[in-house]
Design an enzyme around this catalytic site. Structure first.
Site, PDB file in Angstrom:
ATOM      1  N   GLU A   1      27.054 116.526  17.597  1.00 51.13           N
ATOM      2  CA  GLU A   1      25.841 115.748  17.300  1.00 51.13           C
ATOM      3  C   GLU A   1      25.972 114.269  17.669  1.00 51.13           C
ATOM      4  O   GLU A   1      25.516 113.404  16.920  1.00 51.13           O
ATOM      5  CB  GLU A   1      25.500 115.861  15.801  1.00 51.13           C
ATOM      6  CG  GLU A   1      25.201 117.277  15.370  1.00 51.13           C
ATOM      7  CD  GLU A   1      24.994 117.411  13.853  1.00 51.13           C
ATOM      8  OE1 GLU A   1      24.108 118.178  13.456  1.00 51.13           O
ATOM      9  OE2 GLU A   1      25.726 116.766  13.069  1.00 51.13           O
TER      10      GLU A   1
HETATM   11  C1  TNX Z   1      25.610 119.963  11.084  1.00 50.87           C
HETATM   12  S1  TNX Z   1      27.920 121.550  11.849  1.00 50.87           S
HETATM   13  C2  TNX Z   1      26.736 119.177  11.173  1.00 50.87           C
HETATM   14  C3  TNX Z   1      27.198 118.446   9.993  1.00 50.87           C
HETATM   15  C4  TNX Z   1      26.284 118.648   8.825  1.00 50.87           C
HETATM   16  C5  TNX Z   1      25.882 120.094   8.768  1.00 50.87           C
HETATM   17  C6  TNX Z   1      25.082 120.454   7.566  1.00 50.87           C
HETATM   18  C7  TNX Z   1      28.267 120.266  12.568  1.00 50.87           C
HETATM   19  C8  TNX Z   1      29.296 120.361  13.553  1.00 50.87           C
HETATM   20  N1  TNX Z   1      27.579 119.161  12.250  1.00 50.87           N
HETATM   21  O1  TNX Z   1      27.318 117.066  10.291  1.00 50.87           O
HETATM   22  O2  TNX Z   1      26.948 118.280   7.669  1.00 50.87           O
HETATM   23  O3  TNX Z   1      25.130 120.389   9.908  1.00 50.87           O
HETATM   24  O4  TNX Z   1      24.890 121.838   7.491  1.00 50.87           O
END
Ligand code: TNX
Length: 530
Positions: free
Chosen positions: A346
């Site tokens: 992300e």
């Molecule tokens: C996505 S899963 C994210 C996290 C969040 C999560 C909440 C991932 C690699 N990144 O930063 O905490 O969703 O479900």
């Protein structure tokens, strides 16, 4: 509740009566034991071994450590403080290191007859997993109906080994911080299910949770808060070493994660020189996601909300690479396990042309300090080193890009394995952006059938992550983790041909009794007749 009552509840009174009356010593056959994860093979035999106050715990080979842990566990399960006696051969539970007990390094064998129990394995880890299995064969409740004053365990043989070498859980200690004692408590509860990797998400926008001696403000400033504005906290390097040691004693590897280049606000709040600031696009509009980032070179404000994807390290500046090298070096030096997790997820405000070289540099630094990189599936956009492992959480196409580069995959699809997803729309904590995940949905799937291109030989294992935006207390951790982790653990350990939801849904009831007896909070799924 005693074992017979539990079996009656589990199987229905009449079937239980038949089973109980046709096996000698009033014990259900070994193959009916509520073991999770289900072993590869269980063969029943006549008779039973009775554990009582005269029973000894014996060992041969380098098994004393395992025997000592087992003696504590059997004491808390049964109340029996059994003596350890090296060479005992009858009225004994014997632990033996034997090279040919299994061809798998974590495999083990349990042979039970009326005289003794023999748990054998080629390694201490194998003995430890064998002990976890044997503890689940012993009737859970010490108080007996009076028919048999001892804990009777039906005779037979168990042969067992894991399907996948990596069976993991992740705990996000960045969104909410959990002290060493809570992590140890979790390690105890998950190692029962033969989980052998604990991934700690040690940094995120809301908090930096591990001491880095060469960059002290990371914890002093970056560790000072958490989601919702609470006090946060961090592990000193001594704390972290203690977690590593405690896990290793339970044959569990700690996988440290420092998430980068995104999810880094806590670092940017501590050290402004890492902050690229708001990049104003050509059309002059200010990107709203990055309003937090402020002025290049200046620290950002601390962040206590729940948004993701708004922060990035300055990928252009040499100081950023000095920073990540110091962090990777200091953590690698106190991490005996093979992996360093570089995050990589992300990074929505890092341009792809900046993201790719950043990941490649981070990977090279991890390799320089003797570790293998693990990264969330987005890292497959970069050129991967041959030993990098891609953690598939969101996009199969990323995992497949990794495989095409020769990487292995760790399977963590959010829709199946995310422990922070609510069970259903009424669950009081958790998120639901990926799915609602009831117990049967956490169980009824297989890593090898998610995508045609992701085959058995590409998969190192399975991990269930617990993100903690909504998770504040031990009760919260346990409520989201149990019983789902037991389901994921069986997906990771037991071969697909042996797995069956109906059967699992009966075995899990016994674990509900264990959790209740030991004060572990869990979700009483309506799919189970607890
Ligand atoms: C996505 S899963 C994210 C996290 C969040 C999560 C909440 C991932 C690699 N990144 O930063 O905490 O969703 O479900």
């Amino acid at each position: 509740m005693n074992f017979k009552r539990l079996i009656s509840k589990t199987l229905g009174v009449s079937l239980a009566a038949v089973l109980l009356s046709c096996s000698s010593n009033d014990t259900a056959p070994l193959s009916m034991s509520p073991i999770i994860p289900l072993p590869v093979s269980i063969v029943d035999a006549d008779g039973a071994f009775k554990i009582g106050s005269t029973t000894k715990i014996a060992y041969s080979g380098n098994a004393l450590n395992e025997v000592q842990k087992f003696s504590e566990s059997i004491k808390s399960l049964t109340g029996l403080g059994l003596e350890i006696e090296e060479g005992a051969t009858s009225d004994a539970i014997i632990f033996a290191i034997e090279a040919n007990a299994s061809s798998n390094a974590e495999g083990y064998k349990i042979d039970i007859n009326t005289e003794r129990v023999l748990i054998s394995a080629p390694t201490e880890a194998g003995l430890y997993w064998g002990a976890q299995t044997f503890l689940q064969v012993i009737p859970a409740d010490g108080t007996d109906s009076g028919l048999n004053p001892k804990f009777a365990v039906s005779a037979g043989t168990i042969e067992d080994y894991p399907e996948y070498e990596y069976r993991g859980m992740m705990l996000d200690v960045a969104r909410h911080f959990f002290p060493v004692s809570e992590v140890k408590h979790l390690i105890d509860n998950i190692s029962t299910y033969k989980i052998n990797h604990l991934h700690l998400h040690l940094s995120d926008d809301q908090g930096w949770r591990i001491e880095i001696k060469s960059w002290p403000l990371l914890t002093e400033i970056g560790g000072s808060t958490q989601v919702g504005g609470g006090a946060g906290g961090f592990y000193t390097q001594e704390d972290y070493k203690e977690i590593v040691r405690y896990a290793a004693e339970r044959h569990m590897v700690i996988v440290p994660e420092i998430d980068m280049p995104g999810h880094t606000n806590s670092a940017l709040a501590a050290y402004g020189e890492l902050n690229p600031g708001i990049k104003v696009p050509d059309d002059g509009a200010v990107p709203t996601e990055r309003t937090q980032m402020g002025v290049a070179g200046q620290p950002t404000p601390l962040y206590t909300g729940r948004d993701v994807g708004f922060s990035t390290l300055d990928t252009d500046k040499p100081v950023t690479y000095k920073f990540i090298e110091d962090v990777i070096r200091e953590i690698s030096e106190i991490t005996p396990g093979p992996y360093f997790h570089i995050g990589g997820d992300e990074s929505h405000v890092t341009a792809m042309e900046d993201y790719v070289p950043f990941i490649e540099k981070a990977q090279a630094i991890v390799a320089k300090y003797g570790k293998k990189s693990l990264g969330w599936d987005e890292v497959a956009h970069a050129e991967l080193l041959p030993n990098t492992v891609v953690q598939y959480w969101a996009k199969a196409e990323n995992a497949i890009m990794g495989i095409e580069q020769g990487a292995k995959v760790l399977i963590s699809p959010a829709v199946r394995t995310y422990l922070d997803m609510k069970y259903d729309s009424t669950t009081h904590i958790g998120l639901n952006w990926a799915a609602y995940i009831e117990l049967d949905e956490a169980y009824n799937w297989d890593p090898t059938t998610l995508e045609e291109e992701i085959k058995r030989e590409h998969i190192v294992g399975v991990e269930a992550p617990l993100w903690t935006e909504t998770v504040v207390t031990r009760d919260d951790i346990e409520f989201l983790t149990f019983p789902r982790l037991a389901a994921v653990a069986e997906v990771a350990w037991t071969p697909i041909e042996k797995r069956n939801w109906e059967d699992f849904s009966k075995r899990i009831k016994y674990h509900g009794v264990l959790w209740e007896n030991s004060g572990v909070n869990f979700y009483r799924s309506p799919k189970i007749d607890w």
